[in-house]
Enzyme design. Structure first.
Site, PDB file in Angstrom:
ATOM      1  N   ASP A  10      46.916  31.721  36.845  1.00 23.11           N
ATOM      2  CA  ASP A  10      45.821  31.597  35.884  1.00 23.11           C
ATOM      3  C   ASP A  10      46.137  30.616  34.772  1.00 23.11           C
ATOM      4  OD1 ASP A  10      43.235  32.632  35.972  1.00 23.11           O
ATOM      5  OD2 ASP A  10      43.578  33.914  34.236  1.00 23.11           O
ATOM      6  N   ASP A  41      42.616  48.210  34.181  1.00 19.72           N
ATOM      7  CA  ASP A  41      43.017  49.146  35.228  1.00 19.72           C
ATOM      8  C   ASP A  41      42.401  50.524  35.018  1.00 19.72           C
ATOM      9  OD1 ASP A  41      44.421  49.450  32.924  1.00 19.72           O
ATOM     10  OD2 ASP A  41      46.411  49.484  33.826  1.00 19.72           O
TER      11      ASP A  41
END
Length: 1047
Positions: free
Chosen positions: A361, A747
């Site tokens: 990224d 998450d």
């Protein structure tokens, strides 16, 4: 010698004396005394139990001639019998009312050709599916998860040219819809056998694992469950539960006493303390009761191999796409990422079923070149690992282990090969270090690749999407051992003005690009510093995900996080053992553990937002129904209507239900014909998943895989398209599909959405840890890590996905909701914790106390509560196996993190929600301890997070000195009230002791900033103490009101 006819079929009389070719039992006869014949085409000898099993849970066809088994007399009906009857009568399932028969092919091509222009202006043709591929398979059939996925690196044997004249796309679509319809119907069950370890809990899918097989087939190990749930022995769990209930009762009595007995001369202190204690009680309830029914689990890898991976046969194990995410190669060293990738490529799993995707990224050339070097080294490292079965398969950690590496090794060539491999790895490290050294200074004109072209990612905020395939499963030197899994480098497109959503956005890009290239039905995500420590980890997860009964309800299998490089005493509770070994095991007994961000194997369908199938419930016949008649058809219809009403009544409108059955029926009910129905269903999917025909088609493959007739260039174009920065616009990505946006702890949100839809998760704890990672052992880095987690919880608390109000009426269990609420609100506890840790010092300095003079009965309640608190911890350690040192370290860091990181997280979260002031995401450093002796443990980095705990330490130490001095000056009678104040103050100091050691550094070298801050606070409180004058006895004069002025 048995005779055969001219067609090679044995006479029926000879069949009756034969043995079954599957289980070696006698074939036997029917009830009429005739020889039992399962297949009337070839007469292949199969006994009745094997025939029944094949019809219910197998291929539903003859093993020899592949003819579909017909339903014989006395055989229960299974799925497919009605379809077979319809097909025999010449009735097609696809009743398209699209005009004449001559116009049908052109209409289908126009409907499902899906000709669209992507951003590059190229015409994309959707893959054509063969009818046999989309045929619904039994849950127990190995082919349920078997789907060949072609390579994308130009392997011609697996890639063909798309034939636009074939018309199987509409058949695949229609059968997909029909398959989901059939899944919602109740199965006809003749016998339900419960696994020995499973209880018959009401509504718990995992606790009541139904095995739809006959009693006579249980002797076959291949048909046994692949895992089982082992409850904690009653001798350990029952006392634990009794103490919890007793503690709840005593806590209620204690709070009643505290509320009804104020302290008049210290009313403000008393009120603050009572409010804090009530909050602590609520927090304890939310944390404690989800641990009511902890469980353990066992897996059977031998049964998995017998069922899906028999030696000498093509493996039927499901394909797995593995994701590794990295951002900054300077904070996340390329050597660490390389070890993670090497351990993945060497995993003990069929190479054609493993694909590793590395997300960069940060678009760093350093990461790209390091991955290229890693791919070359993998060609010699992976065969070495598989040849000698070494563990772990990350070379850095394998060669650094201080153990006898010759143990259980009998091959003489191992020593020579190991020495050579260690030399190769050291040369590989030198090459990686050279790349890192070169990357320290960025050239003025930007980075240049080896071929002389500029690196596309020179501007990390404005660059195109990049995909590079380094390895394929046929890259080895020959032979099965030398084959390598796929290795793919990905850097998604980034442009100014677009929201990229940090790690969650990168993970969603990986989901899409992997679906286009390989489309494994299961996904494993790992942080770049979490290597595979157990090469059998994927097989451990498959024991749950590929279980014929449990697997269809499981959204993910979570493994505990284990860490290397932590000091022996684990000063800052980096191992987090209490959470991973107690809390998550407790949740596994309810609806499953929360998703913790790494080391998790996902069901791809769950990430796509689909709901799990509803478990069929056996309905007992009512007493009155046996006496009253009525139409059977009418009763079944009314029952269906009532079920639909009941289901619609309990469905939360905020929880999406992606069910093509609902989409199609809703459209057809509106009066549209079949063509418009399919078209609108497809358009609806495109609105959800995005404008990529290949990706949307991939979501229709229940068992994964990609069509074998796809041009690799077309696949790569689609892969680039799905990682473009504008692909997610006006779709459900990040809100209902994939990793959920809106929090830095994506998450927790992602797992919560899955559980709210009715999925259950599994906690797998193999004896050898599946994955290991690195943890920040430095105090400042550890506090910053905890700050990021707490900030994510605060963001969830103020979002629409807050578990306090989200998802009611769905399928989330109450104790599971308690756990998610506790995960969300725990940073708020920092406010009452900070107040409660300050009160002892204030009481010592002012001479007041938060508790009035207690009676003997009240003292009994106080003592009982403290004893039950310790008893709860002791019994938790007893059933979980957690050591007392680990438990105490967790208690200490709960206070340290609570008064520092959690407090700042609350402040930052409030600023972000109400003022729009965002905080930057800080990547935790993954640097290894190269200097040895845990040098990083003693490194001091000043941060504002250190101010609150330092202040608490100083004021409590000053308060202790002031309290003892005042007691000495006041006489013997003042020592009694002093003990209670000293107890609470010492409780604070003991919990902050690891923090104090962190401030002192190595060999008690205290940093200057700490000395200055300590002197400042000590001076302030010393002046306050002098103002109180504890050593000067106050002069009391006569009572003027009684004696008058002349007294």
């Amino acid at each position: 010698m048995e005779s055969v006819d001219e067609n090679g079929v044995k006479p029926l009389k000879s069949i009756g004396r034969q043995v079954c070719s599957i289980c070696n039992d006698v074939v036997g006869t029917t009830l009429d005394g005739e020889p039992f014949v399962a297949c009337d085409v070839c007469g292949f000898p199969v006994c009745r139990p094997c025939y029944e099993y094949e019809r219910k849970d197998g291929y539903q066809s003859c093993p020899q001639c592949k003819t579909r088994y017909k339903r014989l007399t006395g055989s229960p009906a299974v799925h497919g019998d009605m379809e077979e009857f319809t097909a025999d009568n010449g009735v097609s399932e696809l009743n398209f009312s699209l005009g004449s028969q001559d116009d049908l092919p052109s209409t289908k091509q126009r409907l499902l050709g899906w000709h669209r222009n992507d951003s590059h202006g190229d015409e994309i043709i959707a893959p054509s599916y063969d009818k046999e591929v989309s045929e619904e398979l039994s849950a127990a059939s190995p082919d349920r998860f078997f789907m060949g996925s072609p390579g994308v690196s130009g392997v011609k044997s697996n890639i063909g040219v798309l034939d636009p004249s074939r018309e199987f796309g509409n058949i695949a679509w229609k059968e997909r819809v029909d398959g989901w319809k059939r899944q919602d119907k109740n199965m006809v069950m003749t016998s339900t056998v419960h696994a020995p370890s499973e209880g018959k809990g009401g509504g718990d899918i995992d606790a009541n694992t139904d095995i739809l097989i006959d009693d006579s087939t249980l002797n076959d190990e291949a048909r046994q469950p692949l895992s089982r749930k082992v409850s904690i022995p009653s001798s350990r769990i029952n006392p634990y539960r009794m103490v919890i209930v007793l503690r709840l009762v005593i806590l209620g009595i204690f709070l009643h006493y505290r509320i009804t007995n104020p302290v008049p001369n210290a009313y403000a202190l008393w009120l603050l303390s009572v409010i804090c204690e009530i909050w602590f009680a609520i927090s304890w309830i939310l944390d404690q009761f989800p641990k009511w029914s902890p469980v353990n689990r066992e897996t059977y890898l031998d049964r998995l191999a017998i069922r899906y991976d028999r030696e000498g046969e093509p493996s039927q194990l499901a394909a797995v796409d593995i994701f590794v995410s990295t951002v900054d190669p300077l904070k996340e060293p390329p050597l660490v990422t390389a070890n993670t990738v090497l351990s993945i490529l060497a995993v003990d799993y069929p190479v054609d079923k493993v694909s590793c995707y590395v997300s960069d990224d940060g678009a760093a050339l350093l990461t790209f070149e390091a991955l290229s070097e890693t791919a070359e080294f993998a060609k010699i490292w992976v065969p070495f690992c598989k040849k000698y079965s070494i563990e772990p398969r990350a070379p850095e950690f394998y060669f650094s282990r201080k153990i006898d590496y010759l143990k259980n090794k009998v091959d003489i060539s191992f020593v020579k090969d190991r020495r050579a491999m260690k030399r190769y790895y050291e040369e590989f490290k030198i090459r990686i270090n050279a790349l890192v050294a070169k990357a320290q200074e960025v050239p003025e004109g930007g980075w240049i690749m080896q071929d002389g072209t500029p690196w596309p990612g020179n501007n990390i905020r404005d660059h195109p999407g990049m995909i590079q395939i380094f390895l394929g499963h046929s890259e080895g030197d020959g032979g099965d051992v030398n084959e390598l899994p796929r290795l793919v480098y990905i850097s998604r497109e980034k442009r100014p003005g677009f929201q990229h959503h940090k790690k969650a956005g990168a993970m969603n890009a990986l989901v899409r690009v992997s679906a286009v290239l390989t489309n494994g039905p299961f996904l494993l995500n790992l942080d770049c510093d979490h290597y595979v420590n157990n090469s059998m980890a994927l097989r451990e997860a498959m024991c749950f995900l590929m279980d014929p009964n449990l697997g269809k309800y499981v959204c993910y299998v979570q493994f505990p996080q284990r860490f290397d490089g932590i000091d022996r005493n684990d000063r800052y509770a980096n191992r987090n053992t209490v959470f991973f070994d107690i809390n998550l095991r407790g949740l596994d007994g309810i609806q499953g553990p929360v998703y913790v961000g790494t080391g998790c194997v996902f069901n791809r369908a769950a990430l796509y937002g689909y709901e799990p199938p509803h478990k069929p419930k056996s309905k007992k016949k009512a007493l009155l129904s046996s006496f009253f008649g009525g139409s059977r058809k009418r009763r079944s219809k009314s029952s269906k209507d009532s079920n639909e009403k009941k289901y619609s009544k309990h469905v939360d409108p905020t929880v999406p239900i992606y069910n093509l059955d609902d989409i199609e029926e809703g459209i057809e009910g509106a009066g549209f014909d079949e063509e418009k129905s399919l078209l609108m269903s497809r358009v609806d999917l495109e609105k959800r998943f995005g404008m990529s025909c290949v990706f949307v088609e991939s979501t229709l493959w229940e068992n994964g895989g990609v069509p074998p007739f796809m041009d690799p260039d077309n696949l790569l174009k689609q892969a680039i398209h799905v990682i473009s920065c504008g692909y997610e616009d006006k779709t459900d990505w990040g809100s209902e599909i994939g990793w959920i946006y809106g929090s830095v702890t994506e998450d927790i949100l992602t797992g919560f959405k899955m559980h709210a839809r009715g999925w259950r998760s599994i906690y797998c704890m193999p004896k050898r840890p599946a994955f290991k990672g690195s943890a920040p052992i430095n105090l400042s880095d550890r506090l910053n890590q905890v700050l990021r987690w707490a900030l994510g919880s605060i963001e969830i608390l103020f979002s629409r996905h807050c578990p306090i109000w989200y998802g009611y009426g769905g399928r989330l269990k109450w104790l599971e909701r308690f756990a998610y609420v506790n995960t969300t609100i725990y940073p708020i506890t920092s406010i009452p914790l900070l107040i409660y840790c300050t009160l002892p010092a204030v009481c010592l300095l002012t001479g007041k106390f938060i508790i009035p003079q207690i009676t003997n009965l009240a003292s009994i309640w106080f003592i009982s509560l403290f004893c039950l608190i310790f008893a709860t911890g002791i019994l938790e350690m007893r059933w979980s196996g957690v050591g007392i040192d680990e438990w105490w370290r967790n208690e200490q860091f709960w206070v340290i993190g609570g008064v520092s990181s959690h407090l700042f997280a609350v402040l930052q979260g409030l600023l972000k929600v109400f003022a729009g002031i965002d905080t930057n995401f800080t990547v935790t450093s993954k640097a290894s301890d190269e200097e040895g002796d845990f040098s990083e443990l003693y490194m001091f980095k000043w941060t504002t997070l250190l101010i609150p705990p330092t202040t608490l330490l100083i004021i409590n130490l000053v308060g202790i000195v002031a309290g003892i001095s005042s007691a000495i000056n006041s006489g013997y009678q003042s020592w009694g009230p002093l003990f209670g104040k000293l107890f609470f103050s010492l409780w604070v100091v003991l919990h902050l002791y690891p923090f104090l050691k962190g401030l002192m550094g190595r060999q008690k070298r205290t940093p200057t900033i700490v000395v200055v801050w300590s002197i400042l606070l000590a001076s302030i409180f010393s002046l306050l103490w002098v103002r109180i004058d504890p050593f000067v006895r106050p002069i009391t004069g006569p009572d003027v009101e009684q004696c008058g002025i002349n007294c």
